[in-house]
Each structure stands twice: as C-alpha cells, then as structure tokens.
Design an enzyme around this catalytic site. Structure first.
Site, PDB file in Angstrom:
ATOM      1  N   ARG A  84      62.954  -1.769  -8.485  1.00 50.28           N
ATOM      2  CA  ARG A  84      64.420  -1.763  -8.446  1.00 50.28           C
ATOM      3  C   ARG A  84      64.963  -0.984  -9.626  1.00 50.28           C
ATOM      4  NH1 ARG A  84      64.259  -6.637  -6.010  1.00 50.28           N
ATOM      5  NH2 ARG A  84      63.018  -6.216  -4.190  1.00 50.28           N
TER       6      ARG A  84
ATOM      7  N   LYS B 228      70.462 -17.195  -1.024  1.00 48.71           N
ATOM      8  CA  LYS B 228      71.249 -16.145  -0.370  1.00 48.71           C
ATOM      9  C   LYS B 228      71.422 -16.401   1.126  1.00 48.71           C
ATOM     10  CE  LYS B 228      69.636 -12.678  -3.666  1.00 48.71           C
ATOM     11  NZ  LYS B 228      68.818 -11.445  -3.813  1.00 48.71           N
TER      12      LYS B 228
ATOM     13  N   PRO C 230      74.905  -8.187  -1.169  1.00 47.38           N
ATOM     14  CA  PRO C 230      75.328  -9.583  -1.313  1.00 47.38           C
ATOM     15  C   PRO C 230      74.329 -10.423  -2.095  1.00 47.38           C
ATOM     16  CG  PRO C 230      75.509  -8.856   0.971  1.00 47.38           C
ATOM     17  CD  PRO C 230      74.729  -7.824   0.239  1.00 47.38           C
ATOM     18  N   GLU C 231      74.825 -11.072  -3.123  1.00 48.12           N
ATOM     19  CA  GLU C 231      74.063 -12.046  -3.901  1.00 48.12           C
ATOM     20  C   GLU C 231      74.873 -13.342  -3.881  1.00 48.12           C
ATOM     21  OE1 GLU C 231      72.905 -10.343  -7.697  1.00 48.12           O
ATOM     22  OE2 GLU C 231      73.198  -8.329  -6.941  1.00 48.12           O
TER      23      GLU C 231
END
Length: 285
Positions: A264, A60, A2-3
């Site tokens: 990442r 967020k 989720p962003e």
DNA sequence: AATACAGCCTGGACGC
DNA sequence: TGCGTCCAGGCTGTAT
C-alpha cells in the site's frame, strides 16, 4: 475508500432514512459476483419478502439483520455505496443490486469497481468472528494493545491494516494515526515502547473520531469517489499526511515521503516519524 | 509467522 | 483530441 468512519456514516444515513421495518418486496442482481457465493437467482429468491430489522457496523461490514434469522453482510470494499431512490427512477449504470422496498423506494447498491460484496447468510458469525476488536471498544485497553503489539513481528502498518488484529482501519486513517503518533510505518510492531503503543491507540481513536464528525473522507471528484446519503464526506481537509507526498509536513516542514508497505502507498514525515535500526529489526524473544 | 504477489475492477491521471 | 499505459486499493488465495 470506505473505512470505519465512512461505513458508520453510511449506516447512520440509512437509519435516518428510516429503512428499518421496511420489507424487501423484490430484488434484482445486475452483477452476479456482487452476491457471491450465492447465485444471483438464489440470492433474489431468498431475500425477497424479508424485513429489515436492524442495521449496525462491525469492522468494515454493514450488518443488516433480517427476519427468519437471515443476515446480510455488506462489504463496500473500494467503491461500494448505497443510494435510496424513488421507485421508477432511471437505472444507474453502476448499480449492481437493487432492492425494491415496500414504501415505493429503491435501495441501490452502487459499486463502480465491482469489488463490493453482499453476503446473505444465516451464520454471519463465521465471518464476523474472524475480526479483531473494535477500535472504540472500551474493553480494548492501552495495556492490552501494547501486549498484543509486543507479540507480533510484522511491520506496524501491516498489522494495523490486518482486520483480524484490529477491525475498521484502512489506508487513510492508518497513515494519519501513525503520523499523529510519530511512528514510522515500517517499525516492527514489537519494537514499540509502551508509551508509543498507548499514544498510537489514542491517535487511532482521534483520527477516526475526526473522520466520523466530518462524515468520512471523499477524495477527488470522480465516479469512484465516496458518497453517503448522496453527499461527499468533509474529512479531506483534516488529513495531514495521506495523499500529500512532496508537500511540506504541517508540523515540521519536512518534505512528505511516499513509500510502499504491505503493498500500500504509505505517506510519512521522515523527521516526525523517524525509524532507528533497532526499530526496523525483529527484536529478540 | 510474515511477506510478496496475482487477481478482482474501472475511472482517472498522465505521457506522447 | 485521443489514444495507450499505469495506478489506486480491500481482501483472498497461493507461493515462498
């Protein structure tokens, strides 16, 4: 994961389900770490009886305003999601916190990987004030953005992921925005020219808007996949680069690469996102 | 100031 | 089919 678009979609779905004005009659914490730093019993005792008065997003975080000056900050992290179920529904093995509402519905915090956090506090600003600007804040101008980048020596991707620099971006929309702007993720932030910074801000807003229109990005089919309102997001078809290593760049046909930046997985087109020697070096001054 | 890495977690993908 | 192993990643804390 989720962003901003996924958080906002989750919020919109809860608002459309009319949870505002509902009283939390009871609460059960099934995984105590989800409500740290409070102890499960304290969390349950403090939140039971409170009324959900407002819900909005900051970065967020989902920000639930309750009465008695209490705020519930929810961070979904990797796999958190909310489900509304009728009272008496069978228990889901991945529900971590369950709120029994006063209309015979259950608001369930579902979190397969248990990274999500529900923080009940009277001082949410202690946390929210650490966040950088909202990407859609009209006060965030292209010139400000350029000047902020110029002051920083980190890699552009690491900076975009830094929630204290700009709030709401995660790995997927970051890679998409950098691709759309033609900027290599390893570029030094201070090396971006003014027109590149301006374009990057435009593309950040574009990819987020597309994500919002599509109700967020769901990848794969499994238990850890993002859902809101019980539905998948439809944005995966709009992705150009994320998760496409080895495939052809939709713009130029080069083979998409995957590298690691700030720990990442980062996807890029080596031709559309060229990096020069000076771009990778810290610029003086 | 920036970076690297462990830790938190589990499902899913992959190799044999 | 069924193991074992590795990977995904947002964020925090610690070390460099």
């Amino acid at each position: 994961m989720p962003e901003l678009p996924e958080i906002q979609t989750s919020i919109n779905d809860l608002l459309n389900s009319r949870i505002i004005g509902r009283r939390i009659n009871d609460c059960r914490v099934l995984w105590p770490r989800s409500v740290r730093p409070l102890k499960a019993g304290d969390f349950q005792a403090r939140i039971s009886g409170l009324v959900l008065q407002q819900l909005h997003r900051r970065g967020k975080y989902m920000v639930f305003r309750l009465n008695r000056d209490q705020t519930l900050l929810v961070h979904l992290r990797m796999t958190g999601q909310f489900h509304l179920r009728p009272a008496g529904s069978p228990e889901d093995p991945h529900d971590r916190v369950i709120f029994e509402l006063d209309d015979r519905r259950r608001l369930c915090f579902h979190d397969t990987r248990k990274f999500g956090r529900l923080i009940l506090t009277a001082d949410p600003e202690d946390i929210l004030n650490r966040l950088g600007p909202e990407p859609f804040d009209p006060a965030l101008g292209a010139e400000d953005f350029f000047r902020a980048l110029r002051r920083r020596r980190s890699r552009i991707k690491a900076l975009l992921l830094d929630q204290s620099f700009i709030a709401g971006l995660g790995n997927i929309y970051c890679d998409e925005a950098l691709f759309a702007a033609g900027i290599h993720p390893l570029r030094n932030a201070a090396s971006l020219r003014e027109e590149e910074a301006q374009l990057l801000l435009v593309k950040i807003r574009e990819v987020l808007n597309t994500g919002l229109r599509n109700r967020g990005t769901s990848l794969g089919l499994g238990e850890t996949n993002y859902l809101s309102g019980g539905r998948r997001g439809e944005n995966s078809g709009a992705l150009h680069i994320y998760g496409k290593a080895g495939q052809r760049c939709p713009r130029c046909g080069s083979v998409i690469e995957k590298i690691y930046v700030a720990g990442r997985g980062s996807h890029l087109c080596p031709r559309c996102q060229e990096i020069t020697l000076e771009g990778s070096l810290t610029s003086p001054g």
